[in-house]
Write a protein that holds these residues in place. Sequence first.
Motif, PDB file in Angstrom:
ATOM      1  N   SER A 455       0.803  -1.348   0.243  1.00 29.19           N
ATOM      2  CA  SER A 455      -0.202   0.133  -0.239  1.00 29.19           C
ATOM      3  C   SER A 455       0.756   1.270   0.148  1.00 29.19           C
ATOM      4  O   SER A 455       0.336   2.257  -0.611  1.00 29.19           O
ATOM      5  CB  SER A 455      -0.925   0.163   1.306  1.00 29.19           C
ATOM      6  N   ALA A 458       2.039   1.826  -3.746  1.00 28.00           N
ATOM      7  CA  ALA A 458       0.839   2.244  -4.310  1.00 28.00           C
ATOM      8  C   ALA A 458       0.250   3.685  -4.150  1.00 28.00           C
ATOM      9  O   ALA A 458       0.271   4.397  -4.910  1.00 28.00           O
ATOM     10  CB  ALA A 458      -0.337   1.298  -4.285  1.00 28.00           C
ATOM     11  N   GLU A 462       0.431   7.041  -6.546  1.00 23.53           N
ATOM     12  CA  GLU A 462      -0.612   7.729  -6.683  1.00 23.53           C
ATOM     13  C   GLU A 462      -0.542   9.251  -6.605  1.00 23.53           C
ATOM     14  O   GLU A 462      -0.961  10.192  -7.082  1.00 23.53           O
ATOM     15  CB  GLU A 462      -1.932   7.317  -6.064  1.00 23.53           C
ATOM     16  N   LEU A 483       2.585   1.916 -11.334  1.00 23.58           N
ATOM     17  CA  LEU A 483       1.377   1.489 -10.837  1.00 23.58           C
ATOM     18  C   LEU A 483       0.598   0.266 -10.994  1.00 23.58           C
ATOM     19  O   LEU A 483       0.162  -0.388 -10.154  1.00 23.58           O
ATOM     20  CB  LEU A 483       0.172   2.717 -10.677  1.00 23.58           C
ATOM     21  N   SER A 484       0.885  -0.118 -12.390  1.00 28.51           N
ATOM     22  CA  SER A 484       0.362  -1.492 -12.742  1.00 28.51           C
ATOM     23  C   SER A 484       1.232  -2.409 -12.304  1.00 28.51           C
ATOM     24  O   SER A 484       0.544  -3.483 -12.040  1.00 28.51           O
ATOM     25  CB  SER A 484       0.628  -1.529 -14.362  1.00 28.51           C
ATOM     26  N   GLN A 487      -0.251  -2.273  -7.863  1.00 26.40           N
ATOM     27  CA  GLN A 487      -1.601  -2.621  -7.488  1.00 26.40           C
ATOM     28  C   GLN A 487      -1.829  -4.145  -7.685  1.00 26.40           C
ATOM     29  O   GLN A 487      -1.448  -4.944  -8.502  1.00 26.40           O
ATOM     30  CB  GLN A 487      -2.668  -1.948  -8.766  1.00 26.40           C
ATOM     31  N   SER A 489      -5.096  -5.374  -7.179  1.00 27.44           N
ATOM     32  CA  SER A 489      -6.478  -5.508  -7.719  1.00 27.44           C
ATOM     33  C   SER A 489      -6.189  -5.429  -9.351  1.00 27.44           C
ATOM     34  O   SER A 489      -5.539  -4.505  -9.652  1.00 27.44           O
ATOM     35  CB  SER A 489      -7.273  -4.367  -7.490  1.00 27.44           C
ATOM     36  N   SER A 492      -7.716  -2.335 -11.231  1.00 31.85           N
ATOM     37  CA  SER A 492      -6.686  -1.375 -11.104  1.00 31.85           C
ATOM     38  C   SER A 492      -5.502  -1.286 -11.657  1.00 31.85           C
ATOM     39  O   SER A 492      -4.916  -0.270 -12.426  1.00 31.85           O
ATOM     40  CB  SER A 492      -6.342  -0.927  -9.564  1.00 31.85           C
ATOM     41  N   ALA A 493      -4.802  -2.673 -11.569  1.00 32.73           N
ATOM     42  CA  ALA A 493      -3.495  -2.527 -12.353  1.00 32.73           C
ATOM     43  C   ALA A 493      -3.771  -2.475 -13.819  1.00 32.73           C
ATOM     44  O   ALA A 493      -2.875  -1.961 -14.599  1.00 32.73           O
ATOM     45  CB  ALA A 493      -3.099  -3.844 -12.005  1.00 32.73           C
ATOM     46  N   HIS A 496      -4.144   1.114 -15.089  1.00 31.90           N
ATOM     47  CA  HIS A 496      -3.064   1.837 -15.246  1.00 31.90           C
ATOM     48  C   HIS A 496      -2.140   1.503 -16.326  1.00 31.90           C
ATOM     49  O   HIS A 496      -1.478   2.143 -16.924  1.00 31.90           O
ATOM     50  CB  HIS A 496      -2.200   1.701 -13.611  1.00 31.90           C
TER      51      HIS A 496
END
Length: 912
Positions: A455, A458, A462, A483-484, A487, A489, A492-493, A496
């Motif tokens: 976290s 990430a 962000e 970010l890909s 992440q 999730s 989300s990945a 990005h």
Amino acid sequence: MALVFGRDAVLEQAWGSLVGCDPVLLTGPAGIGKSALWRALVDRAHQTGWTVLACAPAESESALAFAALADLLQPVGHQVAGLPAPQRAAVEAALLTSTVDATVDERALAAATRSLLATAAAGDRRVLVAVDDAPWLDPASERALKYALRRAPQVAILVSARGDDTVPAPLELHRLAGRMRRIDVEPLGVGALHHVLRDRLDVTLGRPLLARIVRDSGGNPLLVMELARAVLRLPRLPSPGEDLPFSATMSKVLAETVGALPTESRDAIRLAALLSVARLRDLRAAGVDLGDLDAAEDARLLTVAESAVHFSHPLYAAAVRADIPAGLRRRLHRRLADVVPDPDERARQLAACVVEPEEAVAAELEASAERQRRRGAPQIAAGLYEQAARLTPARPAGTRGRRRLAAARCRYDSGDYGPAAEAAEQVAEAGDGDLRAQALLLRAEVAWSADEPLSVAAETAERALAATPDPASAAAGRIHAYLSLFQDSPESARRHAEAACAFLAGPPPEDVELLSGSLLQLFFNEVRGGRPPRLELLDRALALEGERPSWLGGTVPAIWWRAVDEHDKARARLTSMLEQAVALGDEPAQHELLSHLGETELVAGHYDAAARTIAEARDLGEQLGTGLVGETWLAGLLDAHRGEVRRARQVAEAGLRRAETVDDPWARRIHLALSAFTALSDGRTADAAGAYRALAAEADATGLAEPLSQRFEPDWIEACAAVGDLDTAHHVLDRLVVRHERLPRPWTTLALARSRALLAAVRGEDAARAVGSLEEARSAVPAHVLPLDRARCLLVAGVVHRRARRRRAARTALEGAAAEFAAIGALAFERRARAELARIGGRTPSAPELTPTEERVALLAARGRTNRVIADELFISPKTVEANLARVYQKLGISSRAELGAAMARRAGNNP
């Protein structure tokens, strides 16, 4: 050979250790005689015919990247041409033997150093690696040597350093093969010091006076020599019983020795002491008459060689520098800066003579830092960038922050994560716009590399994205690419990765390697999220990457091929990447690739190969200081398959505790899967069903529709069927059907057939049709692709036949399953198959056949051979011997080695 006095016993002790390849560390205070011992041992190695790779760095050279390494590798320089291309280029660029202005890959240089040591050690001559005064190694040389010495074959290692046993061993000698021999160099007695003075100073003192000097000096040879000089400068010698008329401290006595020189000599050696390397050409350019060095040379403070001045001991140079008043020192630095031709030396001299911000000086320091960074010396570059930032005026705005950020990046590149994170945060706090975005992205990279909670990486990335001035720029695309990766999730990945691909696409592509990795991340996370696989994305990424896979997603193709049971392609990809990582000396990449390769071999049913690879990954992970999460989990999963269920259960429980502590979703999922599998293997089916339910909930909460590396549904169905929870079993079967329809693979084909046959039998239905489908599915998958899954189909077929009271068919299927489980070493499943055979009743099943390897291992063990001897004779590892013996005991119905001889004799009698 160098002369030493009073050290015969120590010399023999050290030489004996070197002959035995035990690292030798000579320690003690400054001036005690470590260097004299070191030189004597080096001379002895030369005379004995050894290949000697030696360096003796000085304090002034610690800021010169690879100065020590260049000296050390000089005798094997002719071998550089035979190195792999990345290693050869790194050595040539770092040691300035190439005219190409290329950036040095520090990891490739470390790997090259190891290769050169290995090549030298492979010859007929013994090899000695000798480093005098190790604390003065420049950081770049030190890092390369640490890497190479940890992995080099047997070479003798000799290092000297100031300190005692409370100081950590330099170059991490305590971690090397062999038992490190630390030798504390003791003070000398009166007799030995009498010979030292006569040899070095051509001085003979009366014994009472010499004894008093030895007492006051504590037997330190260097201090004895300086006290003797001081005594001889007195108008009269002290009378018996009279104290020496000065303090016997090293700094004071050395200062007096320097102060006794003629003024012109003192001025000359001051300039020499302020240079990193006191070259005669630079001293002449600064106005030094070389004749002015004669007095210092006569006093044995230094030696004037063909091209440079060398101080006899580092303490002499330190004493000279300490004696220079601050104002004069700045003027001398400026004088040197005006004449030295080397731009890096000029930058260092300028930095030492400027006290107020001055952009011209800061710019030269920045240029020097960039050269050091390109040479593969990020630690030295970081210090130069920081000096440049301190000397940068407040205007124009942003220049100081940019230089501080460059320093932080170099700290990160050198693995100094704490200072890198702190500096990046400070730059982000003080800056804005693109500078703030870059600083925050660096902070996120540090969090990822330093195993901080996911976290942190990430959320920080962000914030970097929010600070980017143009949200549709290539700079924003780079942040999206990171970010890909950060992440968990899939959705989300995926978003990005999609943005990264759009913003980096060009034309021409802004960053081909990052674009390739982003395409792989997009492909990977679309599949994880449940979308149909777009193989064109994979093909495009592979075409873009050329010969060097992207760090961002280089393992994705192998993960994909493993997920669709194309194990040969996955193995080839990982092996190729591993060879590149070894050539480049990229240990973090090697660690990741070995872990993936171990998992690939495990899924493919190659347990011995998996064990070797996982052990390599674990060993490297320990050296790198990783959390050992993935490789420990893999070792536990392998244990579960091999029947070591209790050990696997301990791994699962410890992994779940850790995952809860640090809130690591990935670690929680893999250890839930291991916990469930061990429970199923241990007959705790209710626990298994509960763990699989929790695992599915974790995956669903993350949006993980297709967990490529996890194949838990058929085992969940088996656990539910065992506890009578048929509603959940059918719900899970529907889930498995969806996975198969979305992405048909050999494992889903076998899993569906196996699960349907098992559920039909549990419901009491005529399972003949389901068993027929099971046999068809098994026939459709080649034997080498999924040997474990195919054997499990036979096991289920045997169970179904047994429940339908078709005893002959059940026996045939179960005996076949037991044999196939035994062939791959799946002891846990072999036990289950034999337990099912025992439930059939009737005739006793025939004695199981031993594989050829098991037969050879058993015969040798029955003859009294140890596991090590068996391993050497059969060219396998001792652990493989243990695993084969465990299977032999199981098949022969015995429990110890003591019963093996009789069992093998009975077997021979039954098989004439």
